[in-house]
Design an enzyme around this catalytic site. Sequence first.
Site, PDB file in Angstrom:
ATOM      1  CE  LYS A   9      28.405  55.594  24.169  1.00 27.77           C
ATOM      2  NZ  LYS A   9      29.618  56.449  24.651  1.00 27.77           N
ATOM      3  CG  ASP A 136      29.632  51.985  23.122  1.00 28.23           C
ATOM      4  OD1 ASP A 136      30.077  51.435  24.063  1.00 28.23           O
ATOM      5  OD2 ASP A 136      30.169  52.950  22.585  1.00 28.23           O
TER       6      ASP A 136
HETATM    7  O1  C5P Z   1      33.719  47.809  20.091  1.00 27.09           O
HETATM    8  P1  C5P Z   1      34.178  48.878  19.042  1.00 27.09           P
HETATM    9  O2  C5P Z   1      34.010  48.472  17.673  1.00 27.09           O
HETATM   10  O3  C5P Z   1      32.887  50.151  19.153  1.00 27.09           O
HETATM   11  O4  C5P Z   1      35.274  49.538  19.615  1.00 27.09           O
HETATM   12  C1  C5P Z   1      36.036  50.574  18.442  1.00 27.09           C
HETATM   13  C2  C5P Z   1      37.455  50.560  19.060  1.00 27.09           C
HETATM   14  O5  C5P Z   1      37.472  51.372  20.067  1.00 27.09           O
HETATM   15  C3  C5P Z   1      38.030  49.316  19.189  1.00 27.09           C
HETATM   16  O6  C5P Z   1      38.901  48.834  17.968  1.00 27.09           O
HETATM   17  C4  C5P Z   1      39.322  49.880  20.159  1.00 27.09           C
HETATM   18  O7  C5P Z   1      40.126  50.278  19.360  1.00 27.09           O
HETATM   19  C5  C5P Z   1      38.683  50.886  20.919  1.00 27.09           C
HETATM   20  N1  C5P Z   1      38.058  50.493  22.215  1.00 27.09           N
HETATM   21  C6  C5P Z   1      38.884  50.026  23.229  1.00 27.09           C
HETATM   22  N2  C5P Z   1      38.259  49.454  24.427  1.00 27.09           N
HETATM   23  C7  C5P Z   1      37.100  49.388  24.607  1.00 27.09           C
HETATM   24  C8  C5P Z   1      36.090  49.687  23.490  1.00 27.09           C
HETATM   25  C9  C5P Z   1      36.681  50.331  22.296  1.00 27.09           C
HETATM   26  O8  C5P Z   1      40.055  50.150  23.254  1.00 27.09           O
HETATM   27  N3  C5P Z   1      36.524  49.156  25.573  1.00 27.09           N
END
Ligand code: C5P
Length: 314
Positions: A9, A136
């Site tokens: 994406k 994601d």
């Molecule tokens: O959800 P995911 O594991 O992909 O997110 C990785 C990190 O990215 C989270 O631990 C956070 O630090 C950051 N993040 C965030 N806000 C979001 C998505 C991700 O701060 N909406």
Amino acid sequence: MITVRVPAKVNVQLGVGGLRGDGFHDLANVFFAVALGDEVTARHGAGVTLTCAGPDAALVPLDDTNLAARAARLLAAHHGIEPNAALHIDKAVPVAGGMAGGSADGAAALVACDALWGLATPLPELLAIAAELGSDVPFALLGGVALGRGRGELLEPLEVAGTFHWVFAVADGGLSTPAVFRECDRLRERAGTGSSERDVPTPDADPALLAALAGGDPVALAAALGNDLQAAALSLRPALADCLAAGLAAGALGALVSGSGPTCAFLVKDALEAASVAAALTASGTCRTALPTHGPVPGARVITSADGESGRAD
Ligand code: C5P
């Protein structure tokens, strides 16, 4: 044996709200699925095993931190069955590149194991499991173009006309998503605006961007592209500015850092322009390589379902 194809994406808009109590940020995140993607194959096996091939294979963790392995285990636990699958990832999406390649593999493993194990899990349940895996992952199941709210997992499909052409400039080395979000917070604090939920207004989708997508208008979409994480990615990796400038100088309609970077995304007029901008970017020395592609494309879907296996090939 089941093979699933899954898109990477680019976020054509990434509006980042304040830091929430749970460590995430509320987003207005317009996801756009591109043909550049990975393939994940699932075969019957004992326990969950994982292999990976592709130019960046050495950078892919093959332990239980890999989202594909975690997806297989979570789906099996959801159904109360043993997780038995030999997973193989054919990796084309840049690793830690801001294109959600790891999330894509997680979504692909969900679909592949669901078919391999003959589970026929309803889509809402798959989306809920995907949201547990990462912000994601649900979008990689849906594909197309969608507005993601919350931390990105609350999805609303968006209307889009025609095909848009893109070039992705792949950097040497990845960027850590949490580190980029932390840098975004730090820059906001330094600017005096604050970084918490109380300080930053909740972002919303840009009406001009939604109209450009619905109208299939690449010039209007290029003008509306926006990424609130771009300043943070550039702060951590200043050389990305040279890459963005090189793509624009080569004739791209618009340019932005993809997600948390460091991959840079260039919107171009058509497939011919994509080839020439990709060649110019590769020659510029501002990136490792540049890949032309297009979208939107569908989300994770079975492309090969070999005889003798239970499962569905829809
Ligand atoms: O959800 P995911 O594991 O992909 O997110 C990785 C990190 O990215 C989270 O631990 C956070 O630090 C950051 N993040 C965030 N806000 C979001 C998505 C991700 O701060 N909406």
